[in-house]
Design an enzyme around this catalytic site. Structure first.
Site, PDB file in Angstrom:
ATOM      1  N   ASP A  36      14.849  36.602 -52.395  1.00  0.00           N
ATOM      2  CA  ASP A  36      16.293  36.426 -52.559  1.00  0.00           C
ATOM      3  C   ASP A  36      16.559  35.379 -53.644  1.00  0.00           C
ATOM      4  O   ASP A  36      16.114  34.223 -53.523  1.00  0.00           O
ATOM      5  CB  ASP A  36      16.894  35.977 -51.227  1.00  0.00           C
ATOM      6  CG  ASP A  36      18.392  36.219 -51.134  1.00  0.00           C
ATOM      7  OD1 ASP A  36      18.996  36.585 -52.152  1.00  0.00           O
ATOM      8  OD2 ASP A  36      18.944  36.057 -50.028  1.00  0.00           O
ATOM      9  N   CYS A  75      23.876  39.326 -54.438  1.00  0.00           N
ATOM     10  CA  CYS A  75      23.008  39.945 -53.438  1.00  0.00           C
ATOM     11  C   CYS A  75      23.427  41.346 -52.988  1.00  0.00           C
ATOM     12  O   CYS A  75      22.680  42.310 -53.148  1.00  0.00           O
ATOM     13  CB  CYS A  75      22.911  39.042 -52.212  1.00  0.00           C
ATOM     14  SG  CYS A  75      22.371  37.352 -52.572  1.00  0.00           S
ATOM     15  N   HIS A 129      22.048  43.510 -47.610  1.00  0.00           N
ATOM     16  CA  HIS A 129      22.864  42.321 -47.341  1.00  0.00           C
ATOM     17  C   HIS A 129      23.537  42.533 -45.998  1.00  0.00           C
ATOM     18  O   HIS A 129      24.211  43.546 -45.784  1.00  0.00           O
ATOM     19  CB  HIS A 129      23.909  42.130 -48.441  1.00  0.00           C
ATOM     20  CG  HIS A 129      24.581  40.792 -48.367  1.00  0.00           C
ATOM     21  ND1 HIS A 129      24.058  39.656 -48.927  1.00  0.00           N
ATOM     22  CD2 HIS A 129      25.738  40.408 -47.767  1.00  0.00           C
ATOM     23  CE1 HIS A 129      24.850  38.628 -48.692  1.00  0.00           C
ATOM     24  NE2 HIS A 129      25.876  39.059 -47.985  1.00  0.00           N
ATOM     25  N   ASP A 325      16.311  40.518 -55.744  1.00  0.00           N
ATOM     26  CA  ASP A 325      17.599  41.175 -55.963  1.00  0.00           C
ATOM     27  C   ASP A 325      18.226  40.795 -57.306  1.00  0.00           C
ATOM     28  O   ASP A 325      18.973  41.565 -57.890  1.00  0.00           O
ATOM     29  CB  ASP A 325      18.581  40.918 -54.815  1.00  0.00           C
ATOM     30  CG  ASP A 325      18.689  39.447 -54.421  1.00  0.00           C
ATOM     31  OD1 ASP A 325      18.041  38.593 -55.060  1.00  0.00           O
ATOM     32  OD2 ASP A 325      19.433  39.155 -53.464  1.00  0.00           O
ATOM     33  N   HIS A 326      17.916  39.601 -57.803  1.00  0.00           N
ATOM     34  CA  HIS A 326      18.414  39.140 -59.112  1.00  0.00           C
ATOM     35  C   HIS A 326      17.811  37.777 -59.389  1.00  0.00           C
ATOM     36  O   HIS A 326      17.036  37.255 -58.572  1.00  0.00           O
ATOM     37  CB  HIS A 326      19.949  39.061 -59.143  1.00  0.00           C
ATOM     38  CG  HIS A 326      20.527  38.406 -57.932  1.00  0.00           C
ATOM     39  ND1 HIS A 326      20.409  37.056 -57.704  1.00  0.00           N
ATOM     40  CD2 HIS A 326      21.163  38.913 -56.852  1.00  0.00           C
ATOM     41  CE1 HIS A 326      20.975  36.763 -56.539  1.00  0.00           C
ATOM     42  NE2 HIS A 326      21.430  37.870 -55.994  1.00  0.00           N
TER      43      HIS A 326
END
Length: 559
Positions: A36, A75, A129, A325-326
């Site tokens: 995350d 997210c 999420h 996720d990023h």
């Protein structure tokens, strides 16, 4: 043989140059691991600070995609996009407040597809999420054979758990703790790892293949992590971001004011002006220290999980996926957190391990205790340099596990349950041919409520979105347009241009020098005004980008 046939033949060669066809292959189990807010701050991605020996070890056994990008740097939207292989404009999820099956289309997810093919699908930790974005069930029973597991200790994550210098508990950003003093003597990622190992044990004697997704909460804020991991990163050895100032020509709409960071009690005490005030340098160093410590803590959980996979005799028939996720800004451009289109927010690690080829008698995933063992650099396995996207994960995992790859989505796919807007990346360029091709493009986007930074700029509700920043990443450039957006119709007004950004990678790898020229773009808009309405936004941006950069090359005297 005509050109079209030649192209088809070439693509066929590409798609079969590394792995055999799906037909006739034994299906593999899948261990799908997601971090995350993890940027590419890993040893296997060349970060000299990071201590991530277990993920590096995984990378040494698999394929490492150096240039993978998320479709939206927050997210919920990113996870739904990845797991459905649909872009945010198709899921229509830009915040956390809607469920795609009701809001846009009844799209099949990656685990749901595996479940439909006879797999037993399981989820531990943060995969979807939680909340409305996954129907308050983590999309059970569509995606999972059993209800998803969430660690009980996560209920304390946003409460006063961080001991301050005053001896009292606070809701802080920096929150290194003595785990034995935490409720239950544990933390969320420790619990998720234990549950994931339990689930693996339950599948050892089962003939059905499994798909186990494990989502770790770290390095997401708050940095509530075991305090011993801070010792890996002495504060006097930490450095600031190489570009800690807000770029002069950064459009105001592009700036994210990191509101969630500001809400933490230890940050509030700093009395930082909104939106452009900078965090004191000593505190910046501590944030960076805690982020890297959180990465090492999460890496240890990955190591525990992978070593259990091997000890249970499952590693020989289980493919492993590791991604995030990023990314997350660590002071670059004067920004913190995600919420932007810059590389630091959109670029993610992406690693695939496919079993086979390990020497008999050797261990595939021995656990490396970073707190007690010296960490040595581990050479990555097959390094893939081409630009890829997280929407590519669904088709690629399907292929590598032995399933058929979903068909490509039509331009409008709201009524199509199973298709992909990504590509199967389970192939390599033929020997002697570079993976760097001019056709490689990655798209990201981010919404804003206004041209100037305000309290909800980082995460606006759908109803408040007025502008959408669409960003195109090529080998040499990042090109972003901030366009008018109607949240009621989901329509983008390509003639309502609020701002533009253009960064040249060779001269400006940190993306600090915006060379977008409004007058040049006005000319390009005239050239593309006659394009039919059926031309999609991505194709339109590709054409505009071609005109923009062609003009730049001409002005520099390049052919």
């Amino acid at each position: 043989m005509d050109i079209f046939v030649l192209k088809c033949f070439f693509l066929l060669v590409l798609h079969t140059s590394t792995y055999p066809a799906a037909a006739g292959r034994e299906r593999k189990n899948v261990l799908f691991i997601m971090a995350d807010d993890l940027r590419t701050s890993l040893g296997c991605y060349g970060d000299p600070v990071a201590k991530s020996p277990n993920i590096d070890q995984l990378a040494s056994r698999g394929q490492v995609f150096l240039n993978a990008f998320a479709q939206q740097a927050v997210c919920g939207p990113s996870r739904v996009s990845m797991l459905t292989s649909r872009r945010p404009d198709t899921t229509r999820l830009y915040d956390f407040n809607s469920y795609w099956r009701v809001h846009s289309g009844n799209y099949t997810t990656l685990p749901q597809y595996f479940k439909s093919q006879g797999y037993f699908t399981m989820s531990a930790g943060k995969v979807f999420h939680p909340g409305i974005a996954s129907n308050n069930t983590d999309d059970y029973p569509y995606s999972w054979s059993i209800p998803a597991y969430h660690p009980p200790s996560f209920t304390y994550e946003k409460k006063k758990m961080c001991k301050g210098k005053d001896g009292k508990l606070h809701v802080n950003l920096l929150c290194a703790v003595n785990v034995s003093e935490q409720p239950g003597g544990t933390l969320p990622d420790l619990e998720s790892t234990e549950e994931a190992v339990r689930l693996l044990k339950s599948r050892v004697n089962d003939d059905d293949p499994f798909f186990l997704a494990v989502g770790f909460h770290k390095p997401h804020i708050p940095f509530r992590i075991p305090q011993e991991y801070l010792t890996l990163y002495p504060l006097d050895q930490m450095t600031l971001a190489p570009d800690p100032d807000v770029p002069e020509r950064l459009p105001t709409v592009a700036y994210n004011p990191w509101t969630d960071i500001r809400k933490r009690e230890d940050v509030q005490k700093l009395n930082i002006s909104f939106p452009y005030g900078s965090i004191p340098k000593d505190f910046q160093l501590r944030i960076r220290q805690h982020y890297y410590a959180a990465v090492s803590y999460m890496d240890a959980q990955v190591g525990r999980l992978l070593s259990a996979l091997e000890e249970l005799g499952l590693a020989d028939n289980t493919m492993v996926v590791f991604t995030s996720d990023h990314g997350w800004s660590l002071g670059e451009h004067g920004e913190w957190a995600k919420y932007s289109n810059f590389d630091v927010a959109t670029r993610v690690p992406l690693i695939f391990f496919v079993p086979g080829g390990n020497e008999a008698g050797t261990s595939t995933f021995p656990f490396i205790d970073v707190l007690r063992e010296s960490v040595h650099s581990i050479k990555s396995g097959k390094v893939r340099s081409r630009l890829v996207e997280l929407v590519d994960v669904f088709p690629t995992v399907s292929y590598l596990a032995g399933l058929e790859v979903p068909v490509q989505c039509p331009d409008i796919s709201f009524q199509v349950e199973l298709c992909t807007e990504g590509e199967n990346r389970a192939y390599a360029a033929p020997q002697g041919r570079s993976e760097r091709t001019p056709e490689d493009v990655a798209f990201s986007q981010y919404p804003r409520p206004a041209d100037a930074p305000q309290e909800n700029s980082d995460l606006p509700d759908l109803k408040d979105i007025k502008i959408m920043g669409y960003s195109l990443r090529t080998w040499d450039y990042r090109y972003t347009l901030w366009l008018g957006f109607n949240p009621k119709t989901f329509q983008v007004n390509v003639s309502d241009v609020h701002a533009g950004e253009l960064y040249m990678s060779a001269d400006d790898p940190g993306q600090d020098k915006n060379i977008f020229n409004n007058s040049d773009y006005s000319e390009i808009m005239r050239k593309t005004a006659s394009l039919p309405q059926t031309v999609g936004l991505q194709m339109r941006m590709k054409l505009e980008f071609h005109y923009l950069t062609a003009g730049m090359k001409t002005s520099r005297g390049k052919p």
